[in-house]
Scaffold this active site. Structure first.
Site, PDB file in Angstrom:
ATOM      1  CB  THR A 172      -0.527 -39.161  19.560  1.00 38.00           C
ATOM      2  OG1 THR A 172       0.551 -38.121  19.891  1.00 38.00           O
ATOM      3  CG2 THR A 172      -1.649 -38.407  19.104  1.00 38.00           C
ATOM      4  CG  ASP A 173       2.384 -36.902  23.727  1.00 42.21           C
ATOM      5  OD1 ASP A 173       2.265 -36.780  22.505  1.00 42.21           O
ATOM      6  OD2 ASP A 173       3.270 -36.594  24.308  1.00 42.21           O
ATOM      7  CD  GLU A 174       2.254 -35.000  18.027  1.00 46.81           C
ATOM      8  OE1 GLU A 174       1.489 -34.322  17.061  1.00 46.81           O
ATOM      9  OE2 GLU A 174       3.351 -35.472  17.702  1.00 46.81           O
ATOM     10  CE1 TYR A 210      -0.547 -38.990  13.936  1.00 48.24           C
ATOM     11  CE2 TYR A 210       0.380 -37.564  15.352  1.00 48.24           C
ATOM     12  CZ  TYR A 210       0.244 -38.720  15.163  1.00 48.24           C
ATOM     13  OH  TYR A 210       0.544 -39.772  16.030  1.00 48.24           O
ATOM     14  CE  LYS A 260      -3.611 -41.606  16.651  1.00 40.04           C
ATOM     15  NZ  LYS A 260      -3.385 -42.937  16.241  1.00 40.04           N
TER      16      LYS A 260
HETATM   17  P1  NAD Z   1       4.150 -45.736  11.559  1.00 40.38           P
HETATM   18  O1  NAD Z   1       4.001 -44.716  10.588  1.00 40.38           O
HETATM   19  O2  NAD Z   1       5.581 -46.384  11.755  1.00 40.38           O
HETATM   20  O3  NAD Z   1       3.121 -47.160  11.055  1.00 40.38           O
HETATM   21  C1  NAD Z   1       1.941 -47.088  10.642  1.00 40.38           C
HETATM   22  C2  NAD Z   1       1.375 -48.279   9.911  1.00 40.38           C
HETATM   23  O4  NAD Z   1       0.142 -48.160   9.750  1.00 40.38           O
HETATM   24  C3  NAD Z   1       2.546 -48.418   8.788  1.00 40.38           C
HETATM   25  O5  NAD Z   1       2.828 -50.245   8.714  1.00 40.38           O
HETATM   26  C4  NAD Z   1       1.251 -48.367   7.636  1.00 40.38           C
HETATM   27  O6  NAD Z   1       1.570 -49.299   6.450  1.00 40.38           O
HETATM   28  C5  NAD Z   1      -0.037 -48.844   8.302  1.00 40.38           C
HETATM   29  N1  NAD Z   1      -1.112 -47.997   7.726  1.00 40.38           N
HETATM   30  C6  NAD Z   1      -1.230 -46.786   7.459  1.00 40.38           C
HETATM   31  N2  NAD Z   1      -2.535 -46.545   6.841  1.00 40.38           N
HETATM   32  C7  NAD Z   1      -3.100 -47.609   6.747  1.00 40.38           C
HETATM   33  C8  NAD Z   1      -4.342 -48.102   6.438  1.00 40.38           C
HETATM   34  N3  NAD Z   1      -5.256 -47.139   5.888  1.00 40.38           N
HETATM   35  N4  NAD Z   1      -4.650 -49.286   6.471  1.00 40.38           N
HETATM   36  C9  NAD Z   1      -4.018 -50.258   7.098  1.00 40.38           C
HETATM   37  N5  NAD Z   1      -2.652 -49.913   7.405  1.00 40.38           N
HETATM   38  C10 NAD Z   1      -2.139 -48.655   7.406  1.00 40.38           C
HETATM   39  O7  NAD Z   1       3.374 -45.500  12.682  1.00 40.38           O
HETATM   40  P2  NAD Z   1       3.850 -45.642  14.325  1.00 40.38           P
HETATM   41  O8  NAD Z   1       4.731 -44.681  14.909  1.00 40.38           O
HETATM   42  O9  NAD Z   1       4.205 -47.039  14.613  1.00 40.38           O
HETATM   43  O10 NAD Z   1       2.404 -45.300  15.318  1.00 40.38           O
HETATM   44  C11 NAD Z   1       1.562 -46.364  15.286  1.00 40.38           C
HETATM   45  C12 NAD Z   1       0.417 -45.737  16.199  1.00 40.38           C
HETATM   46  O11 NAD Z   1       0.916 -45.255  17.350  1.00 40.38           O
HETATM   47  C13 NAD Z   1      -0.370 -44.565  15.370  1.00 40.38           C
HETATM   48  O12 NAD Z   1      -1.817 -44.639  15.670  1.00 40.38           O
HETATM   49  C14 NAD Z   1       0.278 -43.265  16.121  1.00 40.38           C
HETATM   50  O13 NAD Z   1      -0.704 -42.368  16.289  1.00 40.38           O
HETATM   51  C15 NAD Z   1       0.475 -43.897  17.579  1.00 40.38           C
HETATM   52  N6  NAD Z   1       1.635 -43.257  18.402  1.00 40.38           N
HETATM   53  C16 NAD Z   1       2.799 -43.013  17.701  1.00 40.38           C
HETATM   54  C17 NAD Z   1       3.845 -42.541  18.545  1.00 40.38           C
HETATM   55  C18 NAD Z   1       5.331 -42.356  17.977  1.00 40.38           C
HETATM   56  O14 NAD Z   1       6.078 -41.730  18.778  1.00 40.38           O
HETATM   57  N7  NAD Z   1       5.662 -43.062  16.911  1.00 40.38           N
HETATM   58  C19 NAD Z   1       3.347 -41.782  19.890  1.00 40.38           C
HETATM   59  C20 NAD Z   1       2.207 -42.262  20.484  1.00 40.38           C
HETATM   60  C21 NAD Z   1       1.218 -42.627  19.715  1.00 40.38           C
HETATM   61  O1  DAU Z   2       4.207 -37.291  20.660  1.00 35.09           O
HETATM   62  C1  DAU Z   2       3.763 -38.461  19.867  1.00 35.09           C
HETATM   63  C2  DAU Z   2       3.969 -38.215  18.709  1.00 35.09           C
HETATM   64  O2  DAU Z   2       5.661 -38.226  18.374  1.00 35.09           O
HETATM   65  C3  DAU Z   2       3.381 -39.197  17.946  1.00 35.09           C
HETATM   66  O3  DAU Z   2       1.904 -38.997  17.728  1.00 35.09           O
HETATM   67  C4  DAU Z   2       3.959 -39.008  16.318  1.00 35.09           C
HETATM   68  O4  DAU Z   2       3.223 -40.142  15.557  1.00 35.09           O
HETATM   69  C5  DAU Z   2       5.497 -39.256  16.213  1.00 35.09           C
HETATM   70  O5  DAU Z   2       5.768 -39.009  14.896  1.00 35.09           O
HETATM   71  C6  DAU Z   2       5.955 -38.124  17.098  1.00 35.09           C
HETATM   72  O6  DAU Z   2       5.562 -36.797  16.761  1.00 35.09           O
HETATM   73  P1  DAU Z   2       6.650 -35.711  16.589  1.00 35.09           P
HETATM   74  O7  DAU Z   2       6.338 -34.584  15.533  1.00 35.09           O
HETATM   75  O8  DAU Z   2       7.153 -35.132  17.970  1.00 35.09           O
HETATM   76  O9  DAU Z   2       8.150 -36.552  15.846  1.00 35.09           O
HETATM   77  P2  DAU Z   2       9.148 -36.206  15.050  1.00 35.09           P
HETATM   78  O10 DAU Z   2      10.208 -37.292  15.188  1.00 35.09           O
HETATM   79  O11 DAU Z   2       8.776 -35.897  13.811  1.00 35.09           O
HETATM   80  O12 DAU Z   2       9.863 -34.950  15.729  1.00 35.09           O
HETATM   81  C7  DAU Z   2      10.445 -34.949  16.896  1.00 35.09           C
HETATM   82  C8  DAU Z   2      10.753 -33.481  17.146  1.00 35.09           C
HETATM   83  O13 DAU Z   2      12.051 -33.421  16.444  1.00 35.09           O
HETATM   84  C9  DAU Z   2       9.942 -32.417  16.837  1.00 35.09           C
HETATM   85  O14 DAU Z   2      10.229 -31.141  17.842  1.00 35.09           O
HETATM   86  C10 DAU Z   2      10.453 -32.125  15.515  1.00 35.09           C
HETATM   87  C11 DAU Z   2      12.163 -32.161  15.539  1.00 35.09           C
HETATM   88  N1  DAU Z   2      12.579 -32.580  14.404  1.00 35.09           N
HETATM   89  C12 DAU Z   2      12.062 -33.653  13.722  1.00 35.09           C
HETATM   90  C13 DAU Z   2      12.823 -34.015  12.514  1.00 35.09           C
HETATM   91  C14 DAU Z   2      12.118 -34.917  11.581  1.00 35.09           C
HETATM   92  C15 DAU Z   2      13.845 -32.003  14.027  1.00 35.09           C
HETATM   93  O15 DAU Z   2      14.334 -31.069  14.659  1.00 35.09           O
HETATM   94  N2  DAU Z   2      14.463 -32.337  12.903  1.00 35.09           N
HETATM   95  C16 DAU Z   2      14.099 -33.369  12.106  1.00 35.09           C
HETATM   96  O16 DAU Z   2      14.816 -33.701  11.101  1.00 35.09           O
END
Ligand code: NAD
Ligand code: DAU
Length: 331
Positions: free
Chosen positions: A120-122, A147, A151
């Site tokens: 993630t960019d975080e 989190y 990562k």
């Molecule tokens: P998600 O939470 O939707 O899915 C995570 C999956 O991993 C789920 O299916 C869960 O059951 C599985 N999992 C969790 N713990 C586990 C374990 N111990 N063993 C096996 N499986 C397990 O997450 P996502 O949003 O799809 O993110 C996927 C990846 O991408 C993560 O590594 C996250 O850090 C990264 N990422 C997410 C975003 C985003 O915007 N969602 C952006 C950048 C990077």
């Molecule tokens: O940048 C990549 C990351 O993006 C990933 O690594 C994470 O897995 C993914 O969850 C996401 O993280 P954020 O914390 O940015 O996403 P989230 O959807 O939780 O929130 C997006 C923005 O919206 C953040 O500034 C918080 C705000 N927010 C979130 C929720 C759930 C609200 O204002 N209201 C809400 O109800």
């Protein structure tokens, strides 16, 4: 080619599996997923006959070792992924994100299997709202939440395993994804499903925080490109120049769902809330020729709204539990 996809029942992983099954029928896909609250077999129901599914934990070294020994490549998506949950209870984040990655690295090292690490960019922390700069591959790590700290730790393990043990790994750090199959705890699907259930969207603080949105299909196309052509040991930033503040996104969701754009609530802000993410993905674009295809956020958001409207059985059983958890956080 045989690939092991960890976290393939989650948001990005399931979209990745759909894409591979559709575009690359010659690839044999095995999904390893623990089916935590964030994973769902129903996210893979349309591809069930084309893949192998193993329910299990990436921390389980024997299980992981056996599956990795039968793969040509591992694409590692599995993680605890939600910042708010990590603030409430960091412990599963340390287990899955750090020990789980360590377990996979030991297995790919033993069997000399190609590994791609999805991150993630975080890990870079945040940027000021008025700062014109963006994250690059050279930005120092500075994570803010439990989190993002886990990562960041997992990325460092990958880099160490490349350098010390010659593991054939690449890494990618992507910005915020949107699209179908995203858990309704996350910002965009939470607001869409709030409106669909007659509740008001919830905005943290003033809503000025900026996220750099990318469609999940564009993220996954980049992951595949890196898996095929990325240089071993390298980190690639993935982003689609999609910077928007949260207030703007909430208002667009309301408008696209025929509601008054002011029909939302301000709720308690997230502790340590990162202000702004912004990705400079020129290295990925110039070196590997990747380009985002979903460049119309409004159209992508409308399609995402339509998906949640058309698939209530995918999310409605989770809705009350998610909202009760937020209520205890005042959010
Ligand atoms: P998600 O939470 O939707 O899915 C995570 C999956 O991993 C789920 O299916 C869960 O059951 C599985 N999992 C969790 N713990 C586990 C374990 N111990 N063993 C096996 N499986 C397990 O997450 P996502 O949003 O799809 O993110 C996927 C990846 O991408 C993560 O590594 C996250 O850090 C990264 N990422 C997410 C975003 C985003 O915007 N969602 C952006 C950048 C990077
Ligand atoms: O940048 C990549 C990351 O993006 C990933 O690594 C994470 O897995 C993914 O969850 C996401 O993280 P954020 O914390 O940015 O996403 P989230 O959807 O939780 O929130 C997006 C923005 O919206 C953040 O500034 C918080 C705000 N927010 C979130 C929720 C759930 C609200 O204002 N209201 C809400 O109800």
């Amino acid at each position: 080619m045989r690939i092991l996809v960890t976290g393939g029942a989650g948001f990005i992983g399931s979209n990745f599996v759909h894409n591979v099954v559709r575009e690359r029928p010659e690839v044999r896909v095995t999904v390893l997923d623990a089916l935590t609250y964030a994973g769902s077999r129903s996210s893979l129901s349309t591809v069930n006959n084309s893949i192998s599914f193993v329910e299990g934990d990436i921390v389980d070294a024997d299980l992981v070792n056996g599956l990795v020994s039968e793969a040509d490549a591992v694409v590692h998506f599995a993680a605890e992924s939600h910042n708010d949950n990590s603030l409430a209870d960091p412990s599963p984040f340390l287990q899955t994100n750090i020990i789980g990655t360590y377990t996979l690295l030991q297995a790919v090292r033993e069997h000399d299997v190609r590994y791609h690490h999805v991150s993630t960019d975080e890990v870079y922390g945040d940027l000021a709202l008025n700062d014109p700069s963006k994250f690059t591959e050279f930005t120092p790590y500075n994570p803010s939440s439990p989190y993002s700290a886990t990562k960041a730790a997992s990325d460092m393990l990958v880099r160490a395993w490349v350098r010390s043990y010659g593991v054939r790994a690449t890494l990618s750090n992507c910005s915020n994804n949107y699209g179908p199959y995203q858990h309704i705890e996350k910002f965009i699907p939470r607001q869409i499903t709030n409106i669909l259930t007659g509740a008001r969207p919830k905005l943290y603080g003033a809503g000025k925080n900026v996220r750099d949105w990318i469609h999940v299909e564009d993220h996954n196309a980049a992951v595949w490109r890196i898996l095929e052509s990325g240089e071993i040991g390298r980190t690639y930033l993935i982003g689609a120049d999609g910077e928007l503040d949260n207030l703007f996104v909430v208002r667009m969701i309301l408008e696209l769902m025929d509601k008054d754009p002011d029909d939302f609530d301000h709720v308690t802000d997230r502790a340590g809330h990162d202000l702004r993410y912004a990705i400079d993905s020129s290295m990925l674009r110039n070196e590997l020729g990747w380009q985002p295809r979903y460049d119309d956020f409004r159209a992508g958001l409308q399609a995402t709204i339509d998906w949640y409207r058309d698939n209530p059985t995918w999310w409605e059983n989770d809705k009350s539990a998610v909202e009760s958890r937020y209520q205890t956080q005042g959010a």
